[in-house]
Motif scaffolding. Structure first.
Motif, PDB file in Angstrom:
ATOM      1  N   SER A   1       0.861  -1.179   0.000  1.00 39.51           N
ATOM      2  CA  SER A   1       0.000   0.000   0.000  1.00 39.51           C
ATOM      3  C   SER A   1       0.896   1.226   0.000  1.00 39.51           C
ATOM      4  O   SER A   1       1.848   1.307   0.783  1.00 39.51           O
ATOM      5  CB  SER A   1      -0.890  -0.001   1.247  1.00 39.51           C
ATOM      6  OG  SER A   1      -1.586   1.226   1.366  1.00 39.51           O
TER       7      SER A   1
ATOM      8  N   VAL B   1       1.229   5.317   0.418  1.00 36.77           N
ATOM      9  CA  VAL B   1       0.604   6.520   0.963  1.00 36.77           C
ATOM     10  C   VAL B   1       1.591   7.673   0.812  1.00 36.77           C
ATOM     11  O   VAL B   1       2.756   7.537   1.208  1.00 36.77           O
ATOM     12  CB  VAL B   1       0.241   6.337   2.452  1.00 36.77           C
ATOM     13  CG1 VAL B   1      -0.375   7.613   3.010  1.00 36.77           C
ATOM     14  CG2 VAL B   1      -0.695   5.160   2.630  1.00 36.77           C
TER      15      VAL B   1
ATOM     16  N   PHE C   1       6.743   8.071  -0.891  1.00 35.79           N
ATOM     17  CA  PHE C   1       5.569   7.302  -0.487  1.00 35.79           C
ATOM     18  C   PHE C   1       5.948   6.377   0.669  1.00 35.79           C
ATOM     19  O   PHE C   1       7.004   5.737   0.643  1.00 35.79           O
ATOM     20  CB  PHE C   1       5.042   6.457  -1.646  1.00 35.79           C
ATOM     21  CG  PHE C   1       4.588   7.263  -2.833  1.00 35.79           C
ATOM     22  CD1 PHE C   1       3.287   7.733  -2.916  1.00 35.79           C
ATOM     23  CD2 PHE C   1       5.472   7.558  -3.859  1.00 35.79           C
ATOM     24  CE1 PHE C   1       2.863   8.479  -4.007  1.00 35.79           C
ATOM     25  CE2 PHE C   1       5.059   8.303  -4.955  1.00 35.79           C
ATOM     26  CZ  PHE C   1       3.754   8.766  -5.029  1.00 35.79           C
ATOM     27  N   ARG C   2       5.071   6.325   1.652  1.00 35.15           N
ATOM     28  CA  ARG C   2       5.262   5.350   2.734  1.00 35.15           C
ATOM     29  C   ARG C   2       4.679   4.025   2.255  1.00 35.15           C
ATOM     30  O   ARG C   2       3.506   3.942   1.885  1.00 35.15           O
ATOM     31  CB  ARG C   2       4.600   5.841   4.018  1.00 35.15           C
ATOM     32  CG  ARG C   2       4.790   4.901   5.195  1.00 35.15           C
ATOM     33  CD  ARG C   2       4.605   5.603   6.534  1.00 35.15           C
ATOM     34  NE  ARG C   2       5.797   6.385   6.899  1.00 35.15           N
ATOM     35  CZ  ARG C   2       5.849   7.707   6.903  1.00 35.15           C
ATOM     36  NH1 ARG C   2       4.795   8.424   6.555  1.00 35.15           N
ATOM     37  NH2 ARG C   2       6.962   8.332   7.256  1.00 35.15           N
TER      38      ARG C   2
ATOM     39  N   GLN D   1       3.515   0.421   2.972  1.00 33.14           N
ATOM     40  CA  GLN D   1       3.042  -0.478   4.018  1.00 33.14           C
ATOM     41  C   GLN D   1       2.983  -1.890   3.454  1.00 33.14           C
ATOM     42  O   GLN D   1       2.321  -2.140   2.449  1.00 33.14           O
ATOM     43  CB  GLN D   1       1.671  -0.029   4.515  1.00 33.14           C
ATOM     44  CG  GLN D   1       1.696   1.372   5.125  1.00 33.14           C
ATOM     45  CD  GLN D   1       0.324   1.888   5.498  1.00 33.14           C
ATOM     46  OE1 GLN D   1      -0.673   1.467   4.918  1.00 33.14           O
ATOM     47  NE2 GLN D   1       0.272   2.797   6.453  1.00 33.14           N
TER      48      GLN D   1
ATOM     49  N   THR E   1       6.957  -0.823   7.492  1.00 32.55           N
ATOM     50  CA  THR E   1       6.900   0.308   6.566  1.00 32.55           C
ATOM     51  C   THR E   1       8.294   0.657   6.061  1.00 32.55           C
ATOM     52  O   THR E   1       9.291   0.506   6.775  1.00 32.55           O
ATOM     53  CB  THR E   1       6.292   1.564   7.225  1.00 32.55           C
ATOM     54  OG1 THR E   1       7.143   2.012   8.284  1.00 32.55           O
ATOM     55  CG2 THR E   1       4.903   1.285   7.762  1.00 32.55           C
TER      56      THR E   1
END
Length: 235
Positions: A22, A24, A36-37, A39, A44
């Motif tokens: 994912s 973020v 972008f982080r 996940q 992370t």
């Protein structure tokens, strides 16, 4: 943009071996880079999208590895694709020094930042990172931002001949001082927006890709005369 994002996602899943992820948005800076982080099942990480036609990621990677080698807390490089402009690095969190600096924390946070700076300087110029010299031409180009941007663009005026003489004399004094000082690794943006507050091995250090070999006082002034925070004069 969406095409780049999908390419990044595919690279993370395939080349970096993360599987389902994912993404973020984590932060942005004054460049074409996006962060972008990521996940994933293991926690992370931070993915960097740095289009190679606009950004050269090699200096960031070289300096990151050099600083990591001497024990500083910088993003660890997990995977990199220079041709595509993708990087995967460790996550230093989202808490800037600027967000938490107050009277109750200032001594500890500045103490940690000064300690990290001392480590960086004690190792002298990090020649393995290929750092350019902060020489007369490079320093003068930055000093000229004062008459060009502050006076010309911000205040809308040009210095008189007499004022220009004063400016040039000040520049000469600063250049002489900078070039006569011991030469060390200089971060160039060592301040509260590029230092992260972390629980372990504080501070986390970011945005070092423009590091140079230059005067020992440069980063110290950048930290203690931080333009993003103001302290009482007696502090």
């Amino acid at each position: 943009m969406m095409q780049r994002l999908e390419q990044l996602r595919h690279w993370l899943q395939q080349a970096a071996g993360l599987g389902e992820v994912s993404l973020v948005p984590a932060s942005a800076d004054a460049s074409f880079r996006r962060y972008f982080r990521v996940q994933h099942a293991g926690g992370t990480l931070i993915a960097v999208d740095a289009p190679p036609e606009h950004e050269d990621s090699r200096p960031f990677v070289a300096v990151a590895r050099a600083l990591h080698t001497i024990g500083l807390n910088v993003p660890e490089i997990h995977a990199v694709d220079f041709d595509r402009g993708f990087l995967l690095v460790s996550d230093l969190g989202s808490t800037l020094y600027l967000d938490v600096l107050d009277e109750s924390r200032v001594e500890r946070l500045y103490g940690d930042a000064l300690g990290a700076l001392l480590v960086m300087q004690a190792h002298g110029p990090l020649t393995d990172a290929g750092l350019p010299p902060y020489d007369n031409d490079r320093l003068l180009a930055e000093l000229e931002l004062f008459p060009e941007w502050f006076l010309g663009r911000h205040l809308g005026r040009s210095p008189t001949d007499a004022e220009r003489e004063v400016i040039d004399a000040a520049f000469e004094l600063l250049l002489t001082s900078a070039l006569e000082q011991p030469q060390v690794t200089v971060h160039r943006d060592y301040h509260s927006r590029n230092l992260m507050w972390v629980d372990d091995h504080n501070p986390g250090i970011l945005d070092f890709q423009d590091a140079v070999v230059g005067p020992v006082t440069y980063d110290l002034v950048s930290l203690l005369r931080d333009c993003y925070i103001r302290w009482p004069r007696d502090r």
